[in-house]
Design an enzyme around this catalytic site. Structure first.
Site, mmCIF file in Angstrom:
data_model
loop_
_atom_site.group_PDB
_atom_site.id
_atom_site.type_symbol
_atom_site.label_atom_id
_atom_site.label_comp_id
_atom_site.label_asym_id
_atom_site.label_seq_id
_atom_site.Cartn_x
_atom_site.Cartn_y
_atom_site.Cartn_z
ATOM 1 N N HIS A 157 1.229 56.032 68.693
ATOM 2 C CA HIS A 157 0.181 56.440 68.234
ATOM 3 C C HIS A 157 0.233 55.617 67.034
ATOM 4 C CE1 HIS A 157 -1.249 60.518 66.046
ATOM 5 N NE2 HIS A 157 -0.381 60.044 64.806
ATOM 6 N N GLU A 158 1.154 55.259 66.523
ATOM 7 C CA GLU A 158 1.599 54.220 64.930
ATOM 8 C C GLU A 158 0.662 53.499 65.637
ATOM 9 O OE1 GLU A 158 2.259 55.692 62.804
ATOM 10 O OE2 GLU A 158 3.018 57.190 63.273
ATOM 11 N N HIS A 171 -2.803 53.349 64.634
ATOM 12 C CA HIS A 171 -3.190 53.425 63.145
ATOM 13 C C HIS A 171 -3.349 51.965 62.950
ATOM 14 C CE1 HIS A 171 -3.316 57.379 61.496
ATOM 15 N NE2 HIS A 171 -2.008 57.884 62.182
ATOM 16 N N GLU A 185 -6.069 59.343 61.693
ATOM 17 C CA GLU A 185 -5.353 60.109 62.531
ATOM 18 C C GLU A 185 -6.790 60.083 64.275
ATOM 19 O OE1 GLU A 185 -2.539 61.115 62.693
ATOM 20 O OE2 GLU A 185 -2.740 60.344 60.850
#
Lengths: 494, 494
Positions: B263-264, B267, B293
């Site tokens: 997930h990160e 980003h 997001e």
């Protein structure tokens, strides 16, 4: 209302200290955490912050406020704070913003390059950056020299150690030159007769780290207000509320990191015990770099390598690494009191250490005063190493003139602090020993409370309240007296 | 000379971005490295920096420069940059310096307390700090609402997602409310019929970290321009040149950290691929939190939990942890596509995730608009968790209303971005799949070059050049269409 000018100044310096906080943390991060490609943006951000701090400190109103505050009804601490504010202002106002920014930029660039150039032995690449640093530092020194009416180098020296001059250093270091080579030879000859068992590695990095943490705890480091990390060049950074010390690990050799940690813990305890009630004000800051070094060397050399402390440390070492022949008590003590002519300043024993300092002092003074150029450094380094320690650094830049971080940032004038610090440390330890007759047995039993309380009462808690001479005279009954250092070396090593 | 006002502005915003850099690094440090007692000084330093940034951005000259620059001959990118400068100025000028400082101070205090209060389930202590944050955020929202002529909550929402309103959210979330509970029930029922073998731990933290690094490398994270560390609440911080992502480890459960890292990394790759040539200018920044997001959820959900990617990931998992029954391919896929009603938002699957968001949205909107108070939060949380997911959080603050970091810093209006991001991610993945017919086989073979190039061309490299609606329309042929998200969930889970 009667202290309104002074109070206005305290708010300005409080604000400055908050920006110093951010500078310190971002600087620590740069040396410990930052990936390679973050360098340029970080350098620009720190330069921007340097300019801001410089602008705040040299605002036109400050001179007027300083003059007006001097007429106000201040107590002793406030007056000392005003003296320090004035000193910081005067040091800063001499430099134009553009030079401050340039100094920060060329310094971060040179330091960043050094991180990879040093292991690559790349003097060519490094010297290109260093020339820029020297050019800017000479400009800085020239401005300071003109204002203070002293030599360029003395003007830089005065920043780190207010009141110190190269004339005084020439006397102190000239004296050393008279007796130290002879003492060094005697100690080396004496130790050559003793057989020494070398420790057998490898010593896992993580275990070394745990041992470092054990030792920091033993020495009273406050882990709620600080950390231990890794950097190419060990240092003590951060802020008094959050002190960041670093070390580096070599799995073949464990003592370098361990005693490096003890050294930095000395710096850290000074920072962690600066006067809390004045934090944010200049009077709360450590007195000088030499006094800072006196604390790290008090921990590393006076205390750390003393026989009773080594006896106390030994079980912590064997608990982490198990027993081995090198860890038999007498051998363990001898290992950590071993005197050897070596290339690396930070790994040097306390007998040969001054040689490393004096050679750097002579080179950096000539460099700043314009008597030599960057290209002359390697040959001079080699010549002086041959003369002091009989070692050649020809072509070995990595372990010669590229080994230290100081010049990369333009910190010319810092090196003498190490040997001044060693002298102060010996003088302080002698005074503490007189004041605490039970000191040796305290150390043997691991009870450092009286010793650290003595340091706190005599050094730590005063910040910059007194001048260096006052501080040392209050603590020891006399101003700097290098005889204690000589006596200490003779008593421990002959 | 013809762009002198615009050029003056670019220098000011360049300077601001350098202070943003220091804020980001000191903020990252606070969450990852700082010892407990560093908190107060850090909070004060960050508040001082917030005030400085605010003063620079709201300087009286800026309004004049913005107006004058609008008349200058600017190209498209410069005009977009001017639009973003104006937006940042207008967002900032509404707030007095004192409120900015107070917001920073109460935020760092609340966040710092939360670090220990959450594990201690200490709602009492936490709510005392949170009330201060809410008080300041309401003041902020009131000032913004008056200036923009919209509701308090909408005024905060608009900071994170320019153009978004609670009226639009009510439609989007109302629609979800219509079909999601039914879908969730069907998926849970379907999966209840499949037997699932749970992974057997423990999974050593250091090995999890290595697996995380392997996966970041697979996904193209640039380690010369970023790091992976540990924090209580995972985040992506730092600056585009030096992106810092974090995770947290649980030795009993390895997927939470692994997919958190994926997930990160989404980003991070957005940040690492923002337009380099405009860095330091507002136009170079990520478009909005929802678009940010969308990238993390593109990585974690659209790509990361797809069967072909999981098949690719499996050998990396077994290489680090060895084989076990749970790591048989079908079971591994099912484990990572498992839908479960749970307490923790960041651990939620993508089907139940919107429930976590909608309940926070409803509570924070009521809180900011003054319809409820902080003391009402636990009961409302419990009630909404019961209604959406059938779970009680009574007395369980730690896994209920104290689980997230957002409110501690006063980031009210952020939560909707997660579900908007999920919708954008589904729409973008659908568009990428249309543009890249070979996508599935590319993923299966571990070749992400075409996919990442598509993201770079369509999202990353544009920074804030376009509005969100323009960006999404350019990339996908239409504005936000939540149907793609519903279709994605139905296709993967039914």
């Amino acid at each position: 209302m009667e202290k309104q000018n002074y109070n206005h100044l305290t708010r300005t310096f409080q604000r400055l200290s908050r920006f110093d906080h951010l500078y310190a943390i971002a600087g620590w991060d740069m040396s410990t955490m930052m990936p390679a490609n973050g360098s340029q943006a970080r350098g620009e951000a720190l330069a921007e912050l340097s300019v801001l701090k410089h602008q705040i400190l040299t605002d036109k109103k400050i001179a007027t406020l300083l003059q007006a505050a001097a007429q106000e009804d201040l107590d002793d601490v406030e007056r000392a704070n005003l003296r320090e504010m004035t000193r910081h202002y005067q040091e800063a106002v001499l430099l134009p913003d553009a030079l401050v920014e340039e100094k920060s930029l060329v310094g971060t660039r040179c330091e960043h390059g050094w991180r990879t150039q040093r292991p690559a032995n790349d003097w060519q690449g490094f010297s290109t950056n260093l020339k820029e640093v020297v050019r800017v530092s000479r400009e800085e020194a020239q401005l300071r020299a003109e204002a203070k009416g002293i030599s360029r180098y003395d003007a830089l020296l005065d920043i780190y150690e207010p009141g110190m001059t190269s004339a005084k250093l020439d006397v102190l270091f000239g004296d050393l030159r008279g007796w130290l080579p002879d003492l060094l030879q005697k100690v080396v000859d004496k130790q050559a007769k003793e057989s020494l068992i070398a420790p057998q590695g490898p010593f896992a990095t993580e275990t070394q780290r745990q041992l470092g943490l054990d030792t920091m705890a033993l020495l009273g480091f406050d882990f709620n207000g600080g950390r231990l990390d890794v950097s190419a060049h060990p240092f003590c950074g951060g802020v008094p509320e959050d002190v960041r010390i670093t070390t580096r690990y070599n799995e073949e050799e464990m003592f370098s990191s361990l005693f490096g940690v003890i050294h930095e813990t000395g710096h850290a305890r000074y920072e962690q015990n600066l006067p809390r009630e004045w934090l944010g004000q200049p009077v709360s800051l450590a007195r000088s770099t030499a006094i800072h070094e006196s604390q790290s060397l008090f921990f590393e050399m006076q205390l750390g390598r003393s026989a009773p402390f080594l006896k106390l440390l030994l079980p912590k070492v064997t608990e982490r690494f198990g027993p081995q022949p090198a860890f038999e008590l007498n051998n363990f003590i001898n290992l950590n009191q071993q005197v050897e002519r070596g290339f690396i300043r930070v790994d040097a024993d306390e007998v040969s250490y001054p040689a490393h300092v004096v050679l750097r002092y002579e080179i950096e003074r000539a460099l700043i005063d314009g008597d030599i150029e960057v290209d002359d450094i390697p040959a001079l380094w080699n010549e002086k190493m041959q003369s002091w320690l009989g070692l050649s650094t020809e072509g070995n830049y990595r372990n010669g003139c590229m080994q230290d971080i100081h010049w990369t940032d333009g910190a010319f004038g810092y090196f003498p602090s190490y040997t001044l610090g060693a002298m102060y440390a010996a003088q302080l330890f002698a005074a503490a020993s007189r004041a605490l007759p039970q000191l040796e047995s305290d150390i043997a039993s691991g009870d450092f409370s009286a010793l650290f309380d003595w340091l706190k009462q005599n050094i730590w808690q005063h910040g910059s309240r007194f001048t260096t001479a006052q501080l040392i005279t209050n603590a020891t009954g006399e101003d700097l007296n290098p005889l204690y250092f000589r006596k200490h070396l003779e008593s421990r090593y002959l």
